[in-house]
Write a protein that holds these residues in place. Structure first.
Motif, PDB file in Angstrom:
ATOM      1  N   GLU A  10       0.852  -1.191   0.000  1.00 51.22           N
ATOM      2  CA  GLU A  10       0.000   0.000   0.000  1.00 51.22           C
ATOM      3  C   GLU A  10       0.889   1.243   0.000  1.00 51.22           C
ATOM      4  OE1 GLU A  10      -3.410   0.088  -0.118  1.00 51.22           O
ATOM      5  OE2 GLU A  10      -3.237  -2.080  -0.405  1.00 51.22           O
ATOM      6  N   PRO A  11       0.492   2.281  -0.737  1.00 57.13           N
ATOM      7  CA  PRO A  11       1.295   3.516  -0.749  1.00 57.13           C
ATOM      8  C   PRO A  11       1.402   4.133   0.640  1.00 57.13           C
ATOM      9  CG  PRO A  11      -0.436   3.585  -2.431  1.00 57.13           C
ATOM     10  CD  PRO A  11      -0.695   2.380  -1.584  1.00 57.13           C
ATOM     11  N   LEU A  22       0.778  10.600  -2.179  1.00 54.73           N
ATOM     12  CA  LEU A  22       0.977   9.157  -2.114  1.00 54.73           C
ATOM     13  C   LEU A  22       2.382   8.808  -2.583  1.00 54.73           C
ATOM     14  CD1 LEU A  22      -2.442   7.947  -3.557  1.00 54.73           C
ATOM     15  CD2 LEU A  22      -1.802   8.373  -1.168  1.00 54.73           C
ATOM     16  N   PHE A  23       3.090   8.081  -1.727  1.00 52.47           N
ATOM     17  CA  PHE A  23       4.446   7.648  -2.024  1.00 52.47           C
ATOM     18  C   PHE A  23       4.453   6.171  -2.363  1.00 52.47           C
ATOM     19  CE2 PHE A  23       5.094  11.599   0.043  1.00 52.47           C
ATOM     20  CZ  PHE A  23       6.328  12.071  -0.364  1.00 52.47           C
ATOM     21  N   ALA A  73       9.538  13.933  -5.346  1.00 51.46           N
ATOM     22  CA  ALA A  73       8.566  13.504  -6.356  1.00 51.46           C
ATOM     23  C   ALA A  73       8.957  12.171  -6.987  1.00 51.46           C
ATOM     24  CB  ALA A  73       8.419  14.573  -7.435  1.00 51.46           C
ATOM     25  N   ARG A  74      10.245  11.895  -7.075  1.00 51.99           N
ATOM     26  CA  ARG A  74      10.690  10.613  -7.644  1.00 51.99           C
ATOM     27  C   ARG A  74      10.260   9.431  -6.787  1.00 51.99           C
ATOM     28  NH1 ARG A  74      16.793  11.111  -9.793  1.00 51.99           N
ATOM     29  NH2 ARG A  74      16.413   8.922 -10.234  1.00 51.99           N
ATOM     30  N   SER A  80       0.547  12.139  -7.634  1.00 51.52           N
ATOM     31  CA  SER A  80       1.034  12.991  -6.551  1.00 51.52           C
ATOM     32  C   SER A  80       2.272  13.767  -6.985  1.00 51.52           C
ATOM     33  CB  SER A  80       1.350  12.166  -5.309  1.00 51.52           C
ATOM     34  OG  SER A  80       0.163  11.681  -4.720  1.00 51.52           O
ATOM     35  N   ALA A  81       3.171  13.101  -7.722  1.00 50.34           N
ATOM     36  CA  ALA A  81       4.384  13.763  -8.196  1.00 50.34           C
ATOM     37  C   ALA A  81       4.034  14.936  -9.114  1.00 50.34           C
ATOM     38  CB  ALA A  81       5.280  12.769  -8.931  1.00 50.34           C
ATOM     39  N   GLU A  82       3.066  14.727  -9.982  1.00 52.18           N
ATOM     40  CA  GLU A  82       2.641  15.789 -10.900  1.00 52.18           C
ATOM     41  C   GLU A  82       2.102  16.990 -10.119  1.00 52.18           C
ATOM     42  OE1 GLU A  82      -0.795  16.397 -14.234  1.00 52.18           O
ATOM     43  OE2 GLU A  82       0.314  14.501 -14.287  1.00 52.18           O
TER      44      GLU A  82
END
Length: 180
Positions: A10-11, A22-23, A73-74, A80-82
């Motif tokens: 799960e993130p 969310l990672f 972000a990576r 989420s990164a966007e």
């Protein structure tokens, strides 16, 4: 002997004032270390002395903060990164154009009289630093990076206090001298 290892599925969620980022559940060690090395190199390249920001060029500080955002972000899921990396070029209260890349945003903004660049998800520096510490702990192997599992999937209990060794202590064994 058999040992089982649990993987996160799960993130991980960073809740920042109601905005959830969310990672990735797991990040491979080499990918994490490569991204971290790039962050460190970018910080050095900008020459920003974090202890003396008063003498730093504002564009260098912006680039240094951007490198931190790119690193974070990576580790995120794409959506989420966007959101985390989105930059708007604004003039007054009007959004002229959206970007992900700071250099592209700066080039565009320079051509627009009176335009400026803003992070869509504006965050205090302390929150960015806290996110960095959390991510390093999650993926770098520190602290509570282990996934939670049911009690049947947990690792075996730690040994109870006391020594199970029956021979001389390692320190005595390593310091013995001949003839004594």
């Amino acid at each position: 002997m058999r040992k089982s290892f649990a993987l996160h599925t799960e993130p991980h969620v960073a809740d920042i004032g109601g905005t959830e980022l969310l990672f990735q559940p797991e990040v491979m060690g080499d990918e994490f270390m490569d991204a971290y090395a790039e962050l460190r190199d970018a910080q050095k390249a900008e020459g920003v002395d974090l202890d003396n920001l008063g003498d730093a060029d504002p564009s260098d500080i912006r680039k240094s903060a951007r490198a931190l955002r790119v690193f974070l972000a990576r580790q995120m899921l794409p959506e989420s990164a966007e959101q985390f990396l989105r930059l708007d070029v604004v003039k007054g209260s009007k959004v002229l154009k959206c970007f992900q890349d700071l250099d592209e945003a700066e080039t565009y903004a320079a051509k627009q009289n009176g335009a400026r660049i803003v992070d869509v998800l504006r965050l205090p520096t302390r929150v960015l630093v806290e996110l960095l510490e959390w991510v390093v702990e999650l993926y770098g192997g520190g602290g509570d990076a282990r996934p939670t599992t049911s009690s049947s999937g947990s690792s075996t209990a730690s040994r109870t206090a006391g020594s199970r060794l029956t021979g001389p202590s390692p320190s005595k064994a390593s310091t013995r001298t001949r003839g004594r």
